[in-house]
Design an enzyme around this catalytic site. Structure first.
Site, PDB file in Angstrom:
ATOM      1  N   ARG A   1       0.748  -1.143  -0.069  1.00 28.06           N
ATOM      2  CA  ARG A   1       0.014  -0.120  -0.085  1.00 28.06           C
ATOM      3  C   ARG A   1       0.992   1.357   0.110  1.00 28.06           C
ATOM      4  O   ARG A   1       0.470   2.243  -0.781  1.00 28.06           O
ATOM      5  CB  ARG A   1      -0.927   0.023   1.295  1.00 28.06           C
ATOM      6  CG  ARG A   1      -2.050   0.941   1.247  1.00 28.06           C
ATOM      7  CD  ARG A   1      -3.113   0.914   2.156  1.00 28.06           C
ATOM      8  NE  ARG A   1      -2.669   1.113   3.525  1.00 28.06           N
ATOM      9  CZ  ARG A   1      -3.138   0.780   4.709  1.00 28.06           C
ATOM     10  NH1 ARG A   1      -4.430   0.440   4.476  1.00 28.06           N
ATOM     11  NH2 ARG A   1      -2.509   0.808   6.039  1.00 28.06           N
TER      12      ARG A   1
ATOM     13  N   LYS B   1      -2.700   6.661   0.870  1.00 31.61           N
ATOM     14  CA  LYS B   1      -2.649   6.913   2.274  1.00 31.61           C
ATOM     15  C   LYS B   1      -1.525   8.169   2.265  1.00 31.61           C
ATOM     16  O   LYS B   1      -0.369   7.676   2.471  1.00 31.61           O
ATOM     17  CB  LYS B   1      -2.228   5.757   2.876  1.00 31.61           C
ATOM     18  CG  LYS B   1      -2.335   5.936   4.359  1.00 31.61           C
ATOM     19  CD  LYS B   1      -2.546   4.656   5.170  1.00 31.61           C
ATOM     20  CE  LYS B   1      -2.249   4.663   6.628  1.00 31.61           C
ATOM     21  NZ  LYS B   1      -3.112   5.189   7.517  1.00 31.61           N
TER      22      LYS B   1
ATOM     23  N   GLU C   1     -16.292   5.815   5.426  1.00 36.21           N
ATOM     24  CA  GLU C   1     -15.396   5.273   6.394  1.00 36.21           C
ATOM     25  C   GLU C   1     -15.555   6.353   7.790  1.00 36.21           C
ATOM     26  O   GLU C   1     -16.133   7.251   7.529  1.00 36.21           O
ATOM     27  CB  GLU C   1     -14.099   4.896   6.152  1.00 36.21           C
ATOM     28  CG  GLU C   1     -13.279   6.409   5.602  1.00 36.21           C
ATOM     29  CD  GLU C   1     -11.769   6.111   5.060  1.00 36.21           C
ATOM     30  OE1 GLU C   1     -11.346   4.892   5.268  1.00 36.21           O
ATOM     31  OE2 GLU C   1     -11.198   6.920   4.280  1.00 36.21           O
TER      32      GLU C   1
HETATM   33  N1  PMP Z   1      -9.347   4.608   6.949  1.00 35.35           N
HETATM   34  C1  PMP Z   1      -8.391   5.823   7.230  1.00 35.35           C
HETATM   35  C2  PMP Z   1      -8.678   7.051   6.786  1.00 35.35           C
HETATM   36  C3  PMP Z   1      -7.300   5.455   7.756  1.00 35.35           C
HETATM   37  O1  PMP Z   1      -6.118   6.081   7.865  1.00 35.35           O
HETATM   38  C4  PMP Z   1      -6.972   4.061   8.398  1.00 35.35           C
HETATM   39  C5  PMP Z   1      -5.351   3.578   8.886  1.00 35.35           C
HETATM   40  N2  PMP Z   1      -4.986   4.549   9.797  1.00 35.35           N
HETATM   41  C6  PMP Z   1      -7.883   3.057   8.008  1.00 35.35           C
HETATM   42  C7  PMP Z   1      -8.869   3.504   7.282  1.00 35.35           C
HETATM   43  C8  PMP Z   1      -7.408   1.552   8.561  1.00 35.35           C
HETATM   44  O2  PMP Z   1      -6.771   0.985   7.685  1.00 35.35           O
HETATM   45  P1  PMP Z   1      -5.767  -0.030   8.461  1.00 35.35           P
HETATM   46  O3  PMP Z   1      -6.534  -1.360   8.843  1.00 35.35           O
HETATM   47  O4  PMP Z   1      -4.769  -0.491   7.478  1.00 35.35           O
HETATM   48  O5  PMP Z   1      -4.901   0.484   9.571  1.00 35.35           O
END
Ligand code: PMP
Length: 293
Positions: free
Chosen positions: A50, A149, A182
């Protein structure tokens, strides 16, 4: 704490980047948050994938191979020498001048911080938490793709501030069309009519590593899953709801915009997935030999 800055291991006090770094000036860069459980770096390969894909979208060339980055992360974790850690990997555009032009930043900065993380307070895991929908919408892909990200988290921070102003700890973010995307740093799941559903990435969800793990666990235990478009109706009428993320893991949600979700207490599927996730965290990753150097 252990910090790696551009190939050197330095103390937290000595860890620094230039004030001309475009990560600082413009939020121009990418990052990952990674957990270490019992000396195992959870899903390191997926996090690296990622990170490099986010950088690719920004035309940011990370000045080391994914293998070398993986080795540097392992070494940082090894030096920190604690079984449980939280790792922050940051690759920024690097130092340039005060203009936006990324071509004037010849050398990206690579920073790896090995620290610990404060989880949500324990009662959130036992009793569940309350979410509110906020007015700040997740940026559409034609503004800034939420799959990247990046170091630009103002969209999420504005939503977090809104939630806090409304007396909640966390926000439900909708996309520009009103579909659920989200939370500000976590993905969202609901149990609806016996199926596990989560917003698809096209709706503005980050492809969370925890989200993927939960979808895999669900498939293994025979639970049907949907990555789809959800509206607030789907949240309000859910039997169960929870958030997922590297820092938060799996947190039950029992109230959204004042509506009680399901029985108003963490649900049985959430508990079952949480238990399986805890097992997976110690089983799926890169093992680090943790002898202090
Ligand atoms: N959505 C956002 C905007 C995030 O920044 C994150 C992680 N910090 C997630 C979802 C969750 O992702 P992960 O399970 O890879 O930590």
């Amino acid at each position: 704490m252990q910090v790696y800055v551009n190939g050197q291991f330095v103390s937290a006090a000595d860890a620094s980047v230039s004030v001309f770094d475009h990560g600082f000036l413009y939020g121009d860069g990418v990052f990952e948050g990674i957990r270490v459980y019992d000396g195992t770096i959870f899903r390191l390969r997926q996090h690296l994938e990622r990170l490099y894909q986010s950088a690719q979208c920004l035309m940011l060339t990370i000045p080391m191979t994914p293998e070398a980055m993986g080795d540097a992360i392992v070494e940082t974790v090894r030096r920190r020498a604690l079984p449980s850690q939280y790792i922050r990997v940051v690759v920024s555009r690097g130092a340039g001048d005060l203009g936006l032009d990324p071509r004037l930043c010849p050398t990206p900065s690579v920073i790896i911080i090995a620290d610990t993380i404060a989880l949500y307070p324990a009662p959130f895991y036992t009793d569940g938490l309350a979410l509110v929908t906020v007015a700040t919408r997740r940026s559409p892909s034609w503004v800034l793709d939420p799959r990247i990200k990046s170091l630009n988290y103002l969209n999420n921070i504005m939503a977090k501030i809104e939630a806090q102003q409304a007396g909640a700890v966390e926000a439900v973010m909708l996309n520009a069309e009103g579909y659920v995307a989200e939370c500000t740093a976590d993905n969202l799941f609901v149990m609806r009519q016996g199926r596990l559903a989560t917003p698809c990435v096209a709706a503005g969800a980050l492809q969370g590593v925890t989200r993927d793990s939960v979808l895999e666990i669900a498939a293994q235990v025979g639970l049907e899953t949907d990555e789809t478009f959800l509206t607030r109706y789907d949240l309000y009428t859910a039997e169960e709801c929870f958030m997922t993320g590297t820092g938060a893991e799996i947190v039950p949600v029992v109230r959204i915009d004042g509506r009680q979700i399901g029985a108003g207490t963490p649900g049985p599927v959430t508990a079952r997935l949480r238990a399986a996730f805890v097992d997976l965290c110690r089983a799926d990753g890169v093992q680090v030999g943790l002898q202090p150097v």
